[in-house]
Design a protein around this motif. Structure first.
Motif, mmCIF file in Angstrom:
data_model
loop_
_atom_site.group_PDB
_atom_site.id
_atom_site.type_symbol
_atom_site.label_atom_id
_atom_site.label_comp_id
_atom_site.label_asym_id
_atom_site.label_seq_id
_atom_site.Cartn_x
_atom_site.Cartn_y
_atom_site.Cartn_z
ATOM 1 N N LEU A 65 0.799 -1.229 0.000
ATOM 2 C CA LEU A 65 0.000 0.000 0.000
ATOM 3 C C LEU A 65 0.833 1.282 0.000
ATOM 4 N N PRO A 66 1.916 1.383 0.783
ATOM 5 C CA PRO A 66 2.684 2.639 0.727
ATOM 6 C C PRO A 66 3.222 2.946 -0.670
ATOM 7 N N VAL A 196 1.813 11.714 2.818
ATOM 8 C CA VAL A 196 1.412 10.562 3.633
ATOM 9 C C VAL A 196 2.157 9.309 3.192
ATOM 10 N N SER A 197 2.253 9.099 1.878
ATOM 11 C CA SER A 197 2.917 7.887 1.375
ATOM 12 C C SER A 197 4.399 7.880 1.702
ATOM 13 N N MET A 198 5.054 9.032 1.620
ATOM 14 C CA MET A 198 6.485 9.087 1.919
ATOM 15 C C MET A 198 6.733 8.776 3.392
ATOM 16 N N LEU A 199 5.926 9.357 4.270
ATOM 17 C CA LEU A 199 6.075 9.050 5.698
ATOM 18 C C LEU A 199 5.776 7.584 5.972
ATOM 19 N N TRP A 200 4.767 7.037 5.296
ATOM 20 C CA TRP A 200 4.389 5.636 5.490
ATOM 21 C C TRP A 200 5.531 4.718 5.075
ATOM 22 N N MET A 201 6.182 5.035 3.956
ATOM 23 C CA MET A 201 7.293 4.197 3.499
ATOM 24 C C MET A 201 8.471 4.232 4.472
ATOM 25 N N LEU A 202 8.652 5.355 5.168
ATOM 26 C CA LEU A 202 9.751 5.453 6.126
ATOM 27 C C LEU A 202 9.475 4.689 7.412
ATOM 28 N N VAL A 203 8.212 4.602 7.820
ATOM 29 C CA VAL A 203 7.898 3.977 9.116
ATOM 30 C C VAL A 203 7.369 2.554 8.977
#
Length: 683
Positions: A65-66, A196-203
Motif C-alpha cells: 500500500l505505501p 502521507v505515502s512518503m512518511l508511510w514508506m519510512l515507518v
C-alpha cells in the motif's frame, strides 16, 4: 511495456533538459507556446501515466500500500495539472482608485472575461522598512474586501486575486486573476497523498527503508578508524603610511548607527562592505575599514592616487594600461573625462547578454560610484534626529560587530577542507591496508592503537566544534537580520554546509566514514560561497519572500542536496574501496529515501508557496524543471526490483555520482547559465 515505459521516461527527461536551454536561446514565450502549453506535451505525460497504471496492475502493488499510494499520488498530481490546463483561467485586472471593474483580461490578451461581481479600489500604498526606501509590502485596499498584498490573496466565488504591480502615480493597481475551482483541489490532494505515502514508506515495518536499517552489513559501519594530523596557516598584513583616522577614533565610530542596505546597522558594516567591494579584502594596508573611509573623507586628493580598486578582468586592465590588478581612482579619469565611458557599449542593446569585459566595466563602475557617493555625502546616512527611525538595541549592534569581526566562512572552509582531506585519505589508507596494518611487531600494534584512539578523539571533537561554530555564526546572522537566513545564494550555501555537518554528527557513531564526508561537503559549500561572494551582506527580504513557506521550502531542498552530496562522496569512496562497495551501496540506498522525499516535499511546498504568492503552482521555470529532473533521475534508483542493473553495486555508485550532476545543474547551472525567477546568481 517496461522497455517502452523506460524509453518514454528517458525521452521526457531529455526533452525537459533540452527545453531549458532552448528557452535560454529563444524565449520563455517560445517554449511555452511550442512545448509546455501544447497538446503533444500533455499527451506525453498522459502516456507515461497510463503506462504507470498498467505496470502497477501487473505488479499487483495493492499488496504494498505505501508504494501504491506513492505512485498514485503522482497520478493525482498529474490529473490536477491536466484539469488546471483544460479548465483553469488566468488573467489580469487593472484597478484605479474610485472606479469599478467587473471583468478581467485573459493572460493571452485575446478575451475579456466577465466577473460575477464588481471590484473597486479605495487606495494603494507601499509599506517600507523603517527609515529606508526598501519596500516591505504592496497593498491594494479593495472596497468591502480584505486588503490584497504580497502573500495575502483575495478569494471570492472561486476567483483568486493576487497583488502583481501598480501604477507609478500610486493611483492604480494590477492584480493577477486565477480561476481554477477544480485543479487546485485535485493537485493539493495529490500533494497530501504524496506526503502521507512518503512518511508511510519510512515507518512501515515491512518496507525496504526499515529493512535497510536492520541490515547486518550496515551495523558493521564502525570498522573504519580515523587519524589526526595538524596543519597551520599564517596571516600577513601590509602596512602603508596613508592619511587616515586614528585607530582609537575610528574604533569609536564602529558602533555608530547608520542606515545602509535598507536597514539600521553599525557604521562598521558599511565601512567593511565599502573596503571589501573596492579591494576584495576586509582591510587595507593594515588599517581598519573605519580608518580607510575616514581617510577618503579627510584627504581624498591623496587616496585617489592609491591603487586599491581591484580590477579582475585582464582585458579591462589592458585597456586601462594597468600593470597590476589594482587601479587608483585617478587611473579611471582623464582630466574631467571618465575613461570607462568610452569602453561601454552594452547599454545600446539591453537584450544582448553582456560580455565578460562589459561585466567587468559595470563592476568597476559600481566601485567608482561607491567612492563618489562617499565624497558626495550620499553613502553614509545617519539616523534622523526627529526619531522617525528607531535605533536598534545595543545587544544587536554588539552581535553584528562580532559577526563582522569573525570570518566564519573563511575559517570554516579552510579548517573543514583540511581536516576532511586528511580524514578521507586516512580512510582510504585504512580501507586498503587494514588487513596488513596489524601484522607487524607488537610495538607497531601499540603505535597504531594509540594513533587510532587519538583519531577517535580528535575527529569527532573537531566535527562537533565545527558544527557548533557554524551554528553560532548562522544564529548570529539570523538574530541580526531578524529572519531565517535563506533569502539568497550565500545563505543557502551556508545552510547546506550546516546541514552537512549536522548529518555527519547524527550518523557519526554508526557510520564513522560520514565524518570526512561532512567535513568535505560543508567545506566545499563554504568555499563556493566564499569565492562567489554571493551577497554576504544582510539585507531585508523582497516582499514576496516574506512568507512562512520560504524557510520550509528552501530548508527541505538544501537538506536533500546535502544527502545527495553524501551519496556522491559515498560512491567515489566505493569506487576506490571495491571490497566495501556493497555495504556502501546499502548506505546510499538508505539515504536515498530521505533525500528524495526531502526534495519532493520541498518542490511541492514551493508549489504551494508559488500558488499563494503568484497565483500558479507551477510555472515551468528552469529551476523548477531541473528540480523535477533531479527528482525523476534519483527516483529511478528506487526500482531495483524491476531494473536489475541497479542491484549491481558498481553501476549503482556510478549512477549516484553521475546523478549528482543534476543537482549541480539545478543549483549552479540554473543560477549562472540559464537564469529565471529562481536564479541566485545576482541575489
Amino acid at each position: 511495456m517496461k522497455k517502452f515505459l523506460i524509453a518514454v521516461y528517458g525521452c521526457l527527461l531529455l526533452m525537459l533538459a533540452a527545453t531549458t536551454f532552448v528557452e535560454q536561446t529563444c524565449s520563455t514565450d517560445f517554449v511555452e507556446k511550442h512545448v509546455y502549453h501544447t497538446i503533444w506535451f500533455c499527451c506525453l505525460w498522459g502516456a507515461l501515466a497510463a503506462m504507470t497504471v498498467v505496470v502497477l496492475v501487473r505488479l499487483r502493488l495493492w499488496r504494498h500500500l505505501p508504494t501504491l499510494l506513492l505512485h498514485g499520488s503522482f497520478l493525482v498530481i498529474l490529473a490536477g495539472a491536466m484539469t488546471t490546463f483544460l479548465c483553469g483561467r488566468k488573467g489580469y485586472v487593472h484597478l484605479t482608485v474610485g472606479s469599478e471593474v467587473n471583468c478581467f483580461l485573459e493572460q493571452d490578451g485575446r478575451q475579456v472575461v466577465e466577473l460575477p461581481f464588481t471590484l473597486r479600489l479605495d487606495s494603494f500604498r507601499i509599506e517600507y522598512y523603517p527609515g529606508t526606501d526598501a519596500p516591505a509590502d504592496y497593498i491594494s485596499y479593495i472596497h468591502g474586501e480584505t486588503p490584497v498584498s504580497m502573500n495575502r490573496i483575495l478569494s471570492r466565488q472561486g476567483f483568486r486575486f493576487y497583488q502583481s504591480s501598480f501604477d507609478e502615480d500610486m493611483q492604480g493597481s494590477w492584480l493577477t486573476v486565477n480561476y481554477d475551482p477544480w485543479g487546485i483541489g485535485i493537485t493539493y490532494s495529490g500533494y497530501l497523498l504524496l506526503g502521507v505515502s512518503m512518511l508511510w514508506m519510512l515507518v512501515s515495518r515491512g518496507g525496504e527503508f526499515r529493512r535497510l536499517l536492520r541490515h547486518p552489513l550496515l551495523k558493521k559501519g564502525g570498522m573504519f578508524v580515523l587519524l589526526l594530523l595538524c596543519l597551520g596557516s599564517g596571516v600577513h598584513a601590509q602596512k602603508r603610511s596613508l592619511p587616515a583616522l586614528a585607530r582609537k577614533q575610528a574604533d569609536s565610530l564602529a558602533r555608530k548607527q547608520v542606515i545602509y542596505n535598507d536597514r539600521v546597522v553599525p557604521f562598521n558594516t558599511l565601512a567593511r562592505d565599502f573596503v571589501l567591494k573596492l579591494t576584495g579584502k576586509l582591510s587595507y594596508g593594515g588599517m581598519t575599514p573605519e580608518q580607510v573611509i575616514g581617510g577618503w573623507l579627510l584627504r581624498p586628493e591623496v587616496w585617489q592616487n592609491e591603487p586599491m580598486i581591484y580590477i579582475k578582468n585582464e582585458a579591462l586592465r589592458r585597456l586601462l594600461h594597468l600593470e597590476t590588478p589594482y587601479a587608483c581612482l585617478a587611473d579611471l579619469f582623464d582630466g574631467e573625462k571618465y575613461r570607462l565611458q568610452k569602453f561601454w557599449k552594452g547599454k545600446q542593446d539591453h537584450h544582448r547578454k553582456m560580455t565578460s569585459l562589459e561585466k567587468a566595466i559595470v563592476e568597476a563602475d559600481e566601485k567608482v560610484g561607491l567612492i563618489l557617493m562617499l565624497q558626495n555625502g550620499t553613502l553614509i546616512r545617519p539616523l534622523p534626529e526627529d526619531g522617525s527611525v528607531e535605533p536598534v538595541s545595543d545587544t544587536k549592534i554588539q552581535a553584528e560587530l562580532l559577526y563582522n569581526r569573525i570570518p566564519f566562512s573563511k575559517l570554516l572552509f579552510m579548517f573543514n577542507l583540511t581536516v576532511g582531506m586528511l580524514a578521507f585519505f586516512r580512510l582510504l589508507y585504512r580501507g586498503l591496508r587494514r588487513s596488513s596494518a596489524l601484522s607487524d611487531s607488537s610495538g607497531r600494534i601499540v603505535a597504531l592503537s594509540f594513533s587510532s584512539r587519538l583519531a577517535d578523539t580528535f575527529f569527532p571533537f573537531s566535527l562537533y566544534a565545527a558544527f557548533l561554530f557554524q551554528l553560532f555564526g548562522y544564529g548570529l546572522r539570523w538574530y541580526i537580520g531578524g529572519r531565517i537566513p535563506l533569502g539568497n545564494g550565500y545563505e543557502t550555501m551556508q545552510f547546506m554546509a550546516l546541514c552537512a555537518l549536522f548529518l555527519a554528527c547524527l550518523f557519526r557513531r554508526r557510520f564513522p566514514f560520514m565524518v570526512p564526508f561532512g567535513f568535505l561537503l560543508s567545506g566545499f559549500a563554504l568555499l563556493v560561497s566564499y569565492l562567489g561572494q554571493m551577497n554576504p551582506q544582510i539585507t531585508p527580504l523582497m516582499p514576496v519572500l516574506v512568507s512562512p513557506w520560504l524557510s520550509t521550502h528552501v530548508s527541505l531542498i538544501m537538506m536533500s542536496y546535502a544527502l545527495f552530496a553524501f551519496m556522491m562522496l559515498n560512491g567515489i569512496l566505493a569506487l576506490c574501496l571495491r571490497r566495501s562497495a556493497r555495504m556502501l551501496m546499502l548506505l546510499s540506498r538508505l539515504l536515498l529515501y530521505p533525500a528524495v522525499f526531502f526534495l519532493g516535499a520541498g518542490i511541492f511546498l514551493g508549489a504551494v508557496w508559488a500558488n499563494a504568492s503568484w497565483g500558479r503552482y507551477w510555472a515551468w521555470d528552469p529551476k523548477e524543471v531541473w528540480a523535477l529532473i533531479t527528482f525523476m533521475v534519483y527516483g529511478a534508483a528506487f526500482h531495483a526490483r524491476s531494473l536489475r542493473i541497479f542491484r549491481s553495486p558498481l553501476f549503482f555508485h556510478i549512477y549516484m555520482v553521475a546523478a549528482f550532476l543534476t543537482v549541480l545543474m539545478t543549483y549552479f547551472g540554473v543560477n549562472y547559465i540559464l537564469g529565471g525567477m529562481h536564479s541566485y546568481a545576482n541575489a
